[in-house]
Design an enzyme around this catalytic site. Sequence first.
Site, short mmCIF file in Angstrom:
data_model
loop_
_atom_site.label_atom_id
_atom_site.label_comp_id
_atom_site.label_asym_id
_atom_site.label_seq_id
_atom_site.Cartn_x
_atom_site.Cartn_y
_atom_site.Cartn_z
NE ARG A 130 -10.53 -5.60 -0.21
CZ ARG A 130 -9.80 -4.57 0.22
NH1 ARG A 130 -10.38 -3.49 0.69
NH2 ARG A 130 -8.48 -4.60 0.14
NE ARG A 140 -3.90 0.48 1.78
CZ ARG A 140 -5.16 0.53 2.23
NH1 ARG A 140 -5.46 1.27 3.28
NH2 ARG A 140 -6.11 -0.15 1.64
CG ASP A 196 -14.06 5.97 -1.34
OD1 ASP A 196 -14.10 5.83 -0.10
OD2 ASP A 196 -13.02 5.86 -2.00
CB CYS A 236 -14.49 0.97 -0.68
SG CYS A 236 -13.91 2.64 -0.50
CG HIS A 270 -8.31 0.19 -3.25
ND1 HIS A 270 -7.63 -0.99 -3.00
CD2 HIS A 270 -8.90 0.54 -2.07
CE1 HIS A 270 -7.79 -1.33 -1.73
NE2 HIS A 270 -8.56 -0.42 -1.15
CD GLN A 320 -13.04 -1.92 -1.50
OE1 GLN A 320 -12.28 -1.90 -0.54
NE2 GLN A 320 -14.23 -2.48 -1.44
N1 CP Z 1 -11.39 -0.26 1.78
C1 CP Z 1 -10.14 -0.38 2.27
O1 CP Z 1 -9.18 -0.60 1.56
O2 CP Z 1 -10.06 -0.27 3.63
P1 CP Z 1 -8.71 -0.06 4.45
O3 CP Z 1 -8.17 1.30 4.06
O4 CP Z 1 -9.13 -0.13 5.89
O5 CP Z 1 -7.76 -1.16 4.08
#
Ligand code: CP
Length: 300
Positions: A288, A98, A221, A260, A125, A128
């Site tokens: 997820r 990330r 979002d 999300c 992302h 997601q």
């Molecule tokens: N939706 C998502 O990726 O959540 P986090 O940022 O908590 O990983």
Amino acid sequence: MMHFISVQDLKVQEILAIFRRTDTLKKKPIQPLLKDKNLAMVFQKPSTRTRVSFEVAMNHLGGHALYLNSHDLQMGRGETIADTARVLSRYADAIMARVFSHKDVVELAARSGVPVINGLSDLLHPCQALSDMYTIHEKLGRLRGLKLAYTGNARNNVTHSLCHACSKLGMNMSVTCPPKHAPDKAVLRDSMANAKATRTVLEVTPDPKKALKGADIVYTDTWFSMGNRPSRIEENALKPYQLNSSLLRHAKRGALVMHCLPAHRGQEITDDVMDGPQSIVWDQAGNRLHVQKGLLSLLV
Ligand code: CP
């Protein structure tokens, strides 16, 4: 499929194979498909869902996940992404990262000898969006021909990956946002090309009622991602795009509500919609884990 950096890099057949594997793993969650394998998880930013779902996924598959906060790695003292990739791939069987800047995860993949998964960048992302497509299919029994309306700040990683995913998988998508918050031009160009090939519609409109008309799914979002505080002017510009009960009435009766997470209740979405009967946000978050397992078991 060596890495998973963008939904745009996947063939439809590869996405469907991940979904089939996910179905199997959802029915029988504990299977030692990755026995003794290790996943290095590099986080430059905080996470709840991505971190925990990948970690539990590796445990369920008989492997192990290492949480590596970038501040605790030598990256925090200037070791390059490329050198970190070279080293981590000598120890681990896959890397999930990330990152702030999308070019960092691209660089990581270019220098890594093992598969790299994009666990979120400023641009995309993909984990997601992949999981969201699985959830929609699970709830509605198909993807082709459905319409997803996205409302809010659309210049973000989730919207971009949804544009790739919907247009590839034959879903119509209507994005509604203030012009300043429209999706990235290159993402739209690639997604429009997908939409042409799948004979679907991908549109961006400033009119939220028009966007939601006929929508099977309404998605929103956070207006401002981690660390970015909205100005009062930006917040006012986004207010007409808040997912509340009066806007939701413009979608199909019973349309599904997705987010999300994390949500900023009262900002991009109201409590009554988020906790209402049309909301599937908790099943969405739960999946997820299952989709990550499908992905890991095919990639590693
Ligand atoms: N939706 C998502 O990726 O959540 P986090 O940022 O908590 O990983």
